[in-house]
Design a protein around this motif. Structure first.
Motif, PDB file in Angstrom:
ATOM      1  N   LEU A  91       0.883  -1.158   0.000  1.00  0.00           N
ATOM      2  CA  LEU A  91       0.000   0.000   0.000  1.00  0.00           C
ATOM      3  C   LEU A  91       0.918   1.203   0.000  1.00  0.00           C
ATOM      4  CD1 LEU A  91      -2.905   1.035   0.208  1.00  0.00           C
ATOM      5  CD2 LEU A  91      -2.700   0.861   2.667  1.00  0.00           C
ATOM      6  N   GLU A 123      -7.044  -8.617  -2.470  1.00  0.00           N
ATOM      7  CA  GLU A 123      -6.983  -7.560  -1.476  1.00  0.00           C
ATOM      8  C   GLU A 123      -8.206  -6.658  -1.588  1.00  0.00           C
ATOM      9  OE1 GLU A 123      -5.836  -4.800   1.361  1.00  0.00           O
ATOM     10  OE2 GLU A 123      -5.426  -6.910   1.015  1.00  0.00           O
ATOM     11  N   SER A 124      -8.790  -6.340  -0.438  1.00  0.00           N
ATOM     12  CA  SER A 124      -9.915  -5.411  -0.436  1.00  0.00           C
ATOM     13  C   SER A 124      -9.446  -4.054   0.040  1.00  0.00           C
ATOM     14  CB  SER A 124     -11.003  -5.895   0.504  1.00  0.00           C
ATOM     15  OG  SER A 124     -11.686  -6.958  -0.095  1.00  0.00           O
ATOM     16  N   ALA A 126     -10.841   0.089   0.782  1.00  0.00           N
ATOM     17  CA  ALA A 126     -11.923   1.065   0.819  1.00  0.00           C
ATOM     18  C   ALA A 126     -11.419   2.348   0.180  1.00  0.00           C
ATOM     19  CB  ALA A 126     -12.327   1.325   2.264  1.00  0.00           C
ATOM     20  N   LEU A 127     -12.184   2.876  -0.740  1.00  0.00           N
ATOM     21  CA  LEU A 127     -11.814   4.124  -1.395  1.00  0.00           C
ATOM     22  C   LEU A 127     -12.315   5.301  -0.554  1.00  0.00           C
ATOM     23  CD1 LEU A 127     -12.665   3.075  -5.049  1.00  0.00           C
ATOM     24  CD2 LEU A 127     -10.403   3.256  -3.999  1.00  0.00           C
ATOM     25  N   PRO A 128     -11.805   6.490  -0.816  1.00  0.00           N
ATOM     26  CA  PRO A 128     -12.172   7.645   0.008  1.00  0.00           C
ATOM     27  C   PRO A 128     -13.672   7.942   0.031  1.00  0.00           C
ATOM     28  CG  PRO A 128     -10.265   8.160  -1.342  1.00  0.00           C
ATOM     29  CD  PRO A 128     -10.748   6.817  -1.791  1.00  0.00           C
ATOM     30  N   ALA A 130     -15.971   5.735   0.230  1.00  0.00           N
ATOM     31  CA  ALA A 130     -16.614   4.584   0.863  1.00  0.00           C
ATOM     32  C   ALA A 130     -16.988   3.497  -0.138  1.00  0.00           C
ATOM     33  CB  ALA A 130     -17.835   4.974   1.696  1.00  0.00           C
ATOM     34  N   SER A 131     -16.601   3.651  -1.387  1.00  0.00           N
ATOM     35  CA  SER A 131     -16.738   2.539  -2.320  1.00  0.00           C
ATOM     36  C   SER A 131     -15.698   1.497  -1.945  1.00  0.00           C
ATOM     37  CB  SER A 131     -16.474   3.010  -3.751  1.00  0.00           C
ATOM     38  OG  SER A 131     -17.453   3.934  -4.152  1.00  0.00           O
ATOM     39  N   GLU A 132     -15.980   0.257  -2.320  1.00  0.00           N
ATOM     40  CA  GLU A 132     -15.015  -0.779  -1.978  1.00  0.00           C
ATOM     41  C   GLU A 132     -14.556  -1.514  -3.223  1.00  0.00           C
ATOM     42  OE1 GLU A 132     -14.538  -4.596   0.975  1.00  0.00           O
ATOM     43  OE2 GLU A 132     -15.804  -2.932   1.555  1.00  0.00           O
TER      44      GLU A 132
ATOM     45  N   LYS B  52      -4.019  -5.768   9.376  1.00  0.00           N
ATOM     46  CA  LYS B  52      -3.385  -5.006   8.299  1.00  0.00           C
ATOM     47  C   LYS B  52      -2.326  -4.059   8.818  1.00  0.00           C
ATOM     48  CE  LYS B  52      -6.825  -5.770   5.119  1.00  0.00           C
ATOM     49  NZ  LYS B  52      -7.061  -5.714   3.729  1.00  0.00           N
ATOM     50  N   SER B  55       0.616  -2.736   6.781  1.00  0.00           N
ATOM     51  CA  SER B  55       0.512  -1.843   5.626  1.00  0.00           C
ATOM     52  C   SER B  55      -0.194  -0.530   5.930  1.00  0.00           C
ATOM     53  CB  SER B  55      -0.204  -2.562   4.476  1.00  0.00           C
ATOM     54  OG  SER B  55      -1.469  -2.995   4.905  1.00  0.00           O
ATOM     55  N   THR B  67     -13.580   4.804   7.246  1.00  0.00           N
ATOM     56  CA  THR B  67     -13.996   4.251   5.962  1.00  0.00           C
ATOM     57  C   THR B  67     -14.368   2.781   6.117  1.00  0.00           C
ATOM     58  OG1 THR B  67     -12.358   5.698   4.980  1.00  0.00           O
ATOM     59  CG2 THR B  67     -13.357   4.089   3.535  1.00  0.00           C
ATOM     60  N   ASN B  70     -17.634   2.376   7.882  1.00  0.00           N
ATOM     61  CA  ASN B  70     -18.702   2.748   6.966  1.00  0.00           C
ATOM     62  C   ASN B  70     -18.976   1.639   5.945  1.00  0.00           C
ATOM     63  OD1 ASN B  70     -20.553   4.820   6.172  1.00  0.00           O
ATOM     64  ND2 ASN B  70     -19.326   4.985   4.309  1.00  0.00           N
ATOM     65  N   ASN B  71     -17.900   1.066   5.418  1.00  0.00           N
ATOM     66  CA  ASN B  71     -18.067   0.015   4.419  1.00  0.00           C
ATOM     67  C   ASN B  71     -18.725  -1.220   4.997  1.00  0.00           C
ATOM     68  OD1 ASN B  71     -16.967   1.502   2.486  1.00  0.00           O
ATOM     69  ND2 ASN B  71     -15.014   0.458   2.425  1.00  0.00           N
ATOM     70  N   GLU B 148     -12.642  12.595   5.593  1.00  0.00           N
ATOM     71  CA  GLU B 148     -12.043  13.041   4.329  1.00  0.00           C
ATOM     72  C   GLU B 148     -12.933  14.049   3.601  1.00  0.00           C
ATOM     73  OE1 GLU B 148      -9.399  10.240   2.276  1.00  0.00           O
ATOM     74  OE2 GLU B 148     -10.365   8.737   3.515  1.00  0.00           O
TER      75      GLU B 148
END
Lengths: 316, 173
Positions: A91, A123-124, A126-128, A130-132, B52, B55, B67, B70-71, B148
Motif C-alpha cells: 500500500l 486484497e480489499s 476502501a476508497l475515500p 466509501a466505495s469498496e 493489516k 501496511s 472508511t 462505513n463500508n 475526508e
C-alpha cells in the motif's frame, strides 16, 4: 442563512475559548439539549479492549511471510490462506504537494494512492468515497487520495470487483476501455489483451476508444471481441464474480487464460503444451494447488506433472 | 516486515484503540441507532486494522478506520429508519428550585424525546457531522480529517443540521 450561522456561531460550536454564545435562546437550548446526550454504550472502552485483545493473533505467528518469492525455502508449497493477505499488500502512498499560487489557505494536496494485490493474494480496499474494491491477485489500482467529492476515478490493471457508493460518476480507466457508473456493483477484467465487464447491480456504461458507449444492466456482461464490445452470455455474473469467494469459473475459455489464472492465484509457473484451440469449461477452487490443476486438466484428459514446488507441466 | 516503517506495533495499536474506540463506536451508532451493531462492528474494524497493521500508516489510520466502519455497515445492514435512544444526562436544579419539580422533569423528558426524533430526521451526512461535533467534541478540522471532507463542507453540514433542529424544535420551546 448567513445571519445566524456566522463565524461566531461556528467558533462557539467548536468550543473555542472566548467564543460568545449566539444571541438566540432557542439555539442555545437546542445545543445544550444535544450536549446532554450520550451514546447508550453497553461496554466500557476497557471491557471492549479486553474482549478485543483475545482476538488479536500472536504477533510472531503473523510475521510469516506469504510472498511467494520468499517461500521457496519451504519443503512444500505453502498455499496462502485466501484472506491472509495483510503482509503482502503493498500500500504505497506517494504524496506530492502542489502549491496553488496566491492561495494562502490549504495548499492543494494531491496524494496518489496505489494498491497492489500480489500474485497469490486478493486484497480489499476502501476508497475515500466509501466505495469498496476487491483486487484479484496480481492486480493494481491507482487513484487520487483526495478530491473525491469532485471526481471519482480509478485506474485498473488486472481484475477487480467494485462496489461503488452512490454519488457522482465513478470511472474505472483501463488500458483498453473505460467503465462509468453512478453507484453499483460490477467486475472489471482487464489483462493480457482481454477486457470484460460484468454488472451485478444497477447499470454500467462501458466504452472502448472509437466505439460506441454500451450500457449494461444487472446480470449482463460485456466483453471486448476484436475491437468491438459484445454481450457475453456464456457465464452469468455470479460465476464471474465468484473469484472473490475463491471460485474461478470458465466457459469455453482458452487454456492459456485458465493457466494464467492459476499462476496468478498460486504464484507458480505452468509449462503448458496444449493446443491453442483447446478450451476449458468448468471451475477450480482456491485451496490445494494439485486439486486446482487436476480439476482443470483432467476435464479434457490433459496430463499434468508437478515438476517441483512451483512448476507444473501440463501436456495433452 | 513487522519492523518496517509503515507497520504498527502493539503499543501503537493500543494507542489507536484508546483514541478512536469511542468516537468510532459513536459514529456507527449515529448511523444505525443500534448500539449492539456499533460495538460489534467497531470490534471487527479493530481486528481488521490489527491484521493489516503492516501496511497501514499511523497518519492515515483515522480515515482508514472510519472508511472501514462505513463500508462494513453498507455491506451488512440494510438501511432503515434510525431510532435513537441516547442517554440524557439529568438536568439538576441550578439556580431554580422549580427545576426539581415533577412537572419540570416530565417536560425535560418530553423535550429529550422530541429532540432525539428531530436528530434522527436530519439527513445523514449533516447528522453525523453534527453529532460528532457535539457528542464527541471534535473540531471541524478533526471531523474533516476523519471523514475526508473539507473543513468548508463540515461547516456547511453543521449549518444544515442546526437549521433543521432549530426549525423543528422552535414549536416546542
Amino acid at each position: 442563512m448567513g445571519d445566524i450561522y456566522d463565524n461566531d456561531v461556528h467558533r462557539w460550536l467548536e468550543r473555542e475559548s472566548g467564543a460568545t454564545p449566539p444571541d438566540d435562546a432557542g439555539l442555545q437550548k437546542v445545543v445544550a439539549g444535544v450536549d446532554r446526550l450520550s451514546v447508550p454504550a453497553k461496554q466500557t472502552k476497557e471491557e471492549a479492549w479486553a474482549a478485543l485483545e483475545g482476538l488479536l493473533e500472536d504477533e510472531e505467528e503473523e510475521s510469516i511471510s506469504i510472498a511467494p518469492e520468499t517461500e521457496e525455502k519451504g519443503k512444500t508449497i505453502r498455499l496462502m490462506p485466501y484472506f491472509a493477505v495483510a503482509a503482502s499488500v503493498a500500500l504505497v502512498f506517494v504524496a506530492y504537494w502542489v502549491l496553488n499560487g496566491g492561495n494562502t489557505e490549504d495548499p492543494a494536496l494531491v496524494q496518489m494512492a496505489t494498491v497492489t494485490a500480489p500474485v497469490g493474494a486478493s486484497e480489499s480496499v476502501a476508497l475515500p468515497d466509501a466505495s469498496e474494491v476487491t483486487l484479484n491477485a496480481d492486480s493494481k489500482i491507482e487513484y487520487a487520495a483526495t478530491g473525491w467529492e469532485e471526481e471519482r476515478t480509478v485506474k485498473l490493471e488486472g481484475e477487480a470487483f467494485f462496489s461503488v457508493a452512490k454519488g457522482e460518476t465513478f470511472t474505472v480507466e483501463t488500458e483498453l476501455g473505460i467503465v462509468q457508473v453512478l453507484g453499483t456493483q460490477f467486475n472489471v477484467y482487464a489483462r493480457d489483451g482481454g477486457f470484460r465487464v460484468a454488472c451485478q447491480e444497477g447499470s454500467v456504461k462501458v466504452s472502448v476508444p472509437g466505439g460506441p458507449e454500451i450500457t449494461i444492466t444487472a446480470g449482463q456482461t460485456v466483453e471486448l471481441d476484436g475491437d468491438m464490445l459484445s454481450l457475453e452470455t456464456e457465464l452469468n455474473t455470479e460465476e464471474i464474480i465468484a473469484w472473490k469467494e475463491g471460485e474461478f469459473h470458465f466457459k469455453n475459455t482458452p487454456y492459456r487464460e485458465v493457466f494464467a489464472e492459476i499462476e496468478r492465484q498460486y504464484g507458480v509457473t505452468i509449462l503448458a503444451d496444449v493446443s491453442e484451440d483447446k478450451a476449458f469449461s468448468g471451475q477450480f477452487q482456491l485451496g490445494d494447488l494439485e486439486m486446482a490443476v487436476a480439476s482443470v486438466a483432467l476435464t479434457n484428459y490433459l496430463e499434468y506433472e508437478i515438476v517441483n514446488e512451483d512448476t507444473i507441466r501440463v501436456t495433452e | 516486515m513487522g519492523n518496517s516503517a509503515a507497520g504498527m506495533s502493539k503499543v501503537e495499536f493500543k494507542g489507536v484503540f484508546d483514541q478512536y474506540y469511542e468516537p468510532l463506536r459513536n459514529f456507527v451508532y449515529y448511523k444505525t441507532g443500534d448500539i449492539d451493531v456499533a460495538e460489534d462492528l467497531v470490534q471487527e474494524v479493530m481486528v481488521k486494522l490489527w491484521e493489516k497493521r503492516a501496511s497501514v500508516k499511523l497518519e492515515t489510520v483515522k480515515s482508514y478506520l472510519y472508511t472501514m466502519a462505513n463500508n462494513l455497515m453498507i455491506n451488512r445492514f440494510k438501511h432503515q429508519q434510525v431510532v435513537y435512544q441516547f442517554q440524557a444526562e439529568a438536568v439538576h436544579a441550578m439556580k431554580d428550585a422549580s427545576a426539581e419539580t415533577p412537572e419540570f422533569t416530565l417536560e425535560m423528558a418530553e423535550f429529550d424525546a422530541h429532540l432525539q426524533r428531530v436528530l434522527a430526521s436530519i439527513p445523514e451526512p449533516n447528522r453525523i457531522v453534527f453529532l460528532m461535533n457535539r457528542l464527541d467534541k471534535l473540531t471541524y478540522r478533526e471531523i474533516a480529517e476523519r471523514l475526508e471532507l473539507s473543513v468548508k463542507a463540515v461547516e456547511k453540514r453543521m449549518e444544515k443540521a442546526l437549521s433543521i433542529v432549530r426549525e423543528q424544535i422552535k414549536h416546542s420551546i
